[in-house]
Design an enzyme around this catalytic site. Structure first.
Site, PDB file in Angstrom:
ATOM      1  N   GLU A 173      -1.782 -21.782  35.924  1.00  0.00           N
ATOM      2  CA  GLU A 173      -2.354 -20.448  34.948  1.00  0.00           C
ATOM      3  C   GLU A 173      -1.713 -19.204  35.258  1.00  0.00           C
ATOM      4  O   GLU A 173      -1.869 -18.972  36.612  1.00  0.00           O
ATOM      5  CB  GLU A 173      -3.903 -20.535  35.329  1.00  0.00           C
ATOM      6  CG  GLU A 173      -4.845 -21.596  34.889  1.00  0.00           C
ATOM      7  CD  GLU A 173      -6.181 -21.839  35.129  1.00  0.00           C
ATOM      8  OE1 GLU A 173      -6.740 -20.869  35.765  1.00  0.00           O
ATOM      9  OE2 GLU A 173      -6.753 -22.930  35.069  1.00  0.00           O
ATOM     10  N   CYS A 196      -5.162 -10.821  34.085  1.00  0.00           N
ATOM     11  CA  CYS A 196      -4.195 -11.576  33.583  1.00  0.00           C
ATOM     12  C   CYS A 196      -4.824 -11.834  31.863  1.00  0.00           C
ATOM     13  O   CYS A 196      -3.708 -11.912  31.300  1.00  0.00           O
ATOM     14  CB  CYS A 196      -4.200 -13.070  34.198  1.00  0.00           C
ATOM     15  SG  CYS A 196      -5.574 -13.660  34.109  1.00  0.00           S
TER      16      CYS A 196
HETATM   17  P1  NAD Z   1       1.827 -14.696  43.047  1.00  0.00           P
HETATM   18  O1  NAD Z   1       2.311 -15.865  42.085  1.00  0.00           O
HETATM   19  O2  NAD Z   1       2.582 -13.630  43.795  1.00  0.00           O
HETATM   20  O3  NAD Z   1       0.985 -15.527  44.099  1.00  0.00           O
HETATM   21  C1  NAD Z   1       0.058 -16.258  43.937  1.00  0.00           C
HETATM   22  C2  NAD Z   1      -0.394 -17.281  44.979  1.00  0.00           C
HETATM   23  O4  NAD Z   1       0.888 -17.948  45.234  1.00  0.00           O
HETATM   24  C3  NAD Z   1      -0.522 -16.562  46.491  1.00  0.00           C
HETATM   25  O5  NAD Z   1      -1.555 -17.261  47.045  1.00  0.00           O
HETATM   26  C4  NAD Z   1       0.919 -16.683  47.060  1.00  0.00           C
HETATM   27  O6  NAD Z   1       0.684 -16.695  48.480  1.00  0.00           O
HETATM   28  C5  NAD Z   1       1.132 -17.959  46.615  1.00  0.00           C
HETATM   29  N1  NAD Z   1       2.566 -18.130  46.780  1.00  0.00           N
HETATM   30  C6  NAD Z   1       3.699 -17.455  46.774  1.00  0.00           C
HETATM   31  N2  NAD Z   1       4.936 -17.914  46.691  1.00  0.00           N
HETATM   32  C7  NAD Z   1       4.430 -19.358  47.041  1.00  0.00           C
HETATM   33  C8  NAD Z   1       5.392 -20.507  47.276  1.00  0.00           C
HETATM   34  N3  NAD Z   1       6.757 -20.542  47.449  1.00  0.00           N
HETATM   35  N4  NAD Z   1       4.642 -21.594  47.549  1.00  0.00           N
HETATM   36  C9  NAD Z   1       3.487 -21.609  47.277  1.00  0.00           C
HETATM   37  N5  NAD Z   1       2.728 -20.655  47.293  1.00  0.00           N
HETATM   38  C10 NAD Z   1       3.322 -19.420  46.963  1.00  0.00           C
HETATM   39  O7  NAD Z   1       0.875 -14.099  42.189  1.00  0.00           O
HETATM   40  P2  NAD Z   1      -0.026 -12.736  42.641  1.00  0.00           P
HETATM   41  O8  NAD Z   1       0.796 -11.758  42.666  1.00  0.00           O
HETATM   42  O9  NAD Z   1      -0.895 -13.199  43.631  1.00  0.00           O
HETATM   43  O10 NAD Z   1      -1.187 -12.611  41.322  1.00  0.00           O
HETATM   44  C11 NAD Z   1      -0.790 -11.937  40.181  1.00  0.00           C
HETATM   45  C12 NAD Z   1      -0.253 -12.846  39.180  1.00  0.00           C
HETATM   46  O11 NAD Z   1      -1.316 -13.943  38.802  1.00  0.00           O
HETATM   47  C13 NAD Z   1      -0.250 -12.194  37.609  1.00  0.00           C
HETATM   48  O12 NAD Z   1       1.051 -12.644  37.075  1.00  0.00           O
HETATM   49  C14 NAD Z   1      -1.315 -12.473  37.038  1.00  0.00           C
HETATM   50  O13 NAD Z   1      -1.308 -12.737  35.486  1.00  0.00           O
HETATM   51  C15 NAD Z   1      -1.746 -14.151  37.389  1.00  0.00           C
HETATM   52  N6  NAD Z   1      -3.051 -14.330  37.007  1.00  0.00           N
HETATM   53  C16 NAD Z   1      -3.151 -15.637  36.319  1.00  0.00           C
HETATM   54  C17 NAD Z   1      -4.470 -15.978  35.742  1.00  0.00           C
HETATM   55  C18 NAD Z   1      -4.654 -16.926  34.936  1.00  0.00           C
HETATM   56  O14 NAD Z   1      -5.713 -17.428  34.885  1.00  0.00           O
HETATM   57  N7  NAD Z   1      -3.730 -17.377  33.895  1.00  0.00           N
HETATM   58  C19 NAD Z   1      -5.604 -15.421  36.507  1.00  0.00           C
HETATM   59  C20 NAD Z   1      -5.160 -14.633  37.569  1.00  0.00           C
HETATM   60  C21 NAD Z   1      -4.016 -14.054  37.783  1.00  0.00           C
END
Ligand code: NAD
Length: 486
Positions: A255, A288
């Site tokens: 997501e 989001c």
């Molecule tokens: P991000 O992708 O930077 O991080 C999300 C998670 O992934 C964190 O826990 C992070 O530690 C982990 N992560 C990062 N690199 C990784 C890797 N190489 N391997 C495994 N895990 C890894 O996102 P963010 O900045 O925390 O959140 C914001 C984003 O999330 C925005 O794009 C937002 O739109 C999206 N979001 C989407 C929804 C949805 O339901 N579609 C809901 C909330 C947020």
């Protein structure tokens, strides 16, 4: 490590593996966006060792947990839901200080949705009866089998609610879970683990590891013992996790980000539309699902913009602990710089900043509610998710142009439509590319409905039966007719 005190609520900064708190040799700093000089905790920084410990625990617990009936698992999930409800004030208290979402909103709505997630999936799993039918001289039976250890990785916005949304169906389906919350807001999920222990979950069923994405997150998603990966976060990380899942041929859902259109037709209740559009600045725009591209029918744009300005002027920037505040700070100085970068580049490239456009002070992490009229639909600020309090305003001449603009980004998470015509709502709704479309409302959710994104907003669907199917291995059993009973 010893527990830390977050303004009166005690939280463990450690992992939770096999029902025990486990520390790491190194830590990372967790600071409060309400006051960046306020260090909340040094949190355990997991790596390959902790990923291995958690996966080993989840693997060992899987045979026992998956052998329970849905009723038996439901008992644990309901107990956990009751405990979440009892602890709403503490969880809201910690999450506000950790990621700055408004405390009142967390207390009144968001955290109890976590409890609802556990209850809803426990009940859905209990109600399931296998599909059975006869064909080709056989009786077909579709079995929903627990898949195995499941890794859940979540982002920093609404960490508690988003984590429970994924962990609840995974557990209800009979899987064991390792949750890794985001490093910018790790604390409320740690409180959840206190409740998992209190609810009496068997060791290893529900584990938490803390740490950085590229360290413990990567170690978890690359481990071939994992049977499901469920991710919420940015498209960039989604791609990395997709590569890991592909390498091990593990089903995953993602997501991801959004750039939702907010379509306002001339026949709409413009006041209601303007009020709702101002809500897109809530949580400093770090949502989001927000409709961040205002697309307004040309004949009403002046009237709409006037009403919108009035609605936005009622927002109150302030401390998220204060019930009078409606606009919270951004999560992190790096994120503030990112949001600011989008607005500065928009200005430099000739987009018109109608209002806002700057941080409110040199010390805090607040950013003004901002509206931008882009010079073209190709502007970066139209085509990329800002994830801050920044909306764009464009007009359209007719329905076709409105739909074309709505579909003109690579995202497809959500859309909002304001119109008084149910025929138009359905006609436009069928043409707009988005996983969830709200008409004359926003954020209304039925937990049994499918949820997910189109395009770079995600892969797969969760929600209701869709989630339970994802977290299960569906098996078709075919029994030749005439096979004797007994
Ligand atoms: P991000 O992708 O930077 O991080 C999300 C998670 O992934 C964190 O826990 C992070 O530690 C982990 N992560 C990062 N690199 C990784 C890797 N190489 N391997 C495994 N895990 C890894 O996102 P963010 O900045 O925390 O959140 C914001 C984003 O999330 C925005 O794009 C937002 O739109 C999206 N979001 C989407 C929804 C949805 O339901 N579609 C809901 C909330 C947020």
């Amino acid at each position: 490590m010893s527990r830390v005190d977050v303004e009166g609520v005690s939280v463990s900064p450690d992992h939770f593996i096999n029902n025990e708190r486990v520390s790491s040799p190194t830590t990372f700093e967790d600071r409060s966006p309400l006051d960046w000089s306020w260090k909340l905790a040094d949190v355990a920084r997991g790596g390959a060792r902790e990923a291995d410990l958690a996966l080993s625990a989840a693997l060992a617990a899987f045979p026992g947990w998956s052998a329970l009936t849905s009723e038996q698992r439901g008992h644990y999930l309901h107990r956990l839901a009751d405990l979440v409800d009892e602890h709403v004030p503490d969880i809201a208290h910690v999450e506000t200080r950790d990621m700055a979402m408004l405390e009142e909103s967390l207390r009144l709505r968001v955290i109890s949705r976590g409890a609802r997630n556990f209850r809803a999936y426990a009940d859905l799993a209990r109600e399931y009866s296998p599909r059975r039918w006869s064909s080709n001289g056989t009786e077909n039976v579709v079995l929903r089998q627990p898949a195995g250890p499941t890794v859940v990785i979540t982002p920093w916005n609404a960490p508690f609610m988003l984590s429970t949304w994924k962990c609840a169906p995974a557990l209800a389906a009979g899987n064991t879970v390792i949750l890794k919350p985001a490093e910018w807001s790790p604390l409320s999920c740690s409180l959840l683990m206190d409740l998992v222990e209190e609810a009496g979950f068997p060791p290893g069923v529900f584990n938490l590891v803390q740490g950085l994405g590229e360290e413990v997150g990567a170690a978890l998603v690359n481990d071939p013992r994992v049977r499901r990966i469920s991710f919420t976060g940015s498209p960039e990380t989604g791609r990395l996790i997709g590569e890991a899942a592909a390498k091990n041929l593990v089903p995953f859902t993602a997501e991801l980000g959004g750039k939702g259109p907010f379509l306002v037709f001339a026949d709409a209740d413009l006041e209601a539309a303007a009020e709702k559009a101002a809500v897109m600045y809530d949580d400093a725009g770090q949502v989001c699902l927000a409709g961040t591209r205002l697309l307004v029918e040309k004949s009403v744009v002046e009237e709409f913009t006037g009403l919108f300005r009035v609605a936005v002027s009622r927002h109150v920037l302030g401390d998220s602990r204060d019930p009078a505040t409606t606009l919270s700070p951004l999560i992190h100085p790096d994120h503030l710089a990112r949001v600011r970068g989008f607005v500065d580049r928009a200005r430099e490239s000739g987009d018109h900043v109608v209002f806002g456009g700057s941080p409110t002070s040199t010390s805090g992490l607040w950013f003004e509610p901002t509206l931008i009229e882009p010079r073209s639909n190709d502007s970066e600020v139209v085509q990329h998710e800002v994830f801050g309090p920044v909306l764009t305003l464009q007009t359209f001449a007719d329905e076709d142009e409105g739909v074309a603009l709505a579909n003109s980004t690579p995202y497809g998470l959500s859309a909002i439509i304001y119109t008084s015509s149910s025929e138009r709502a359905e006609r436009v709704g069928r043409r707009v590319r988005a996983g969830t479309i709200w008409v004359n409302c926003f954020l209304v959710r039925d937990l049994t409905a499918p949820f997910g994104g189109i395009g770079i907003s995600g892969i797969g669907r969760e929600g209701g039966e869709y989630a339970l199917d994802f977290y299960s291995d569906l098996t078709t059993l075919q029994i030749k007719e005439g096979t004797t009973h007994g």
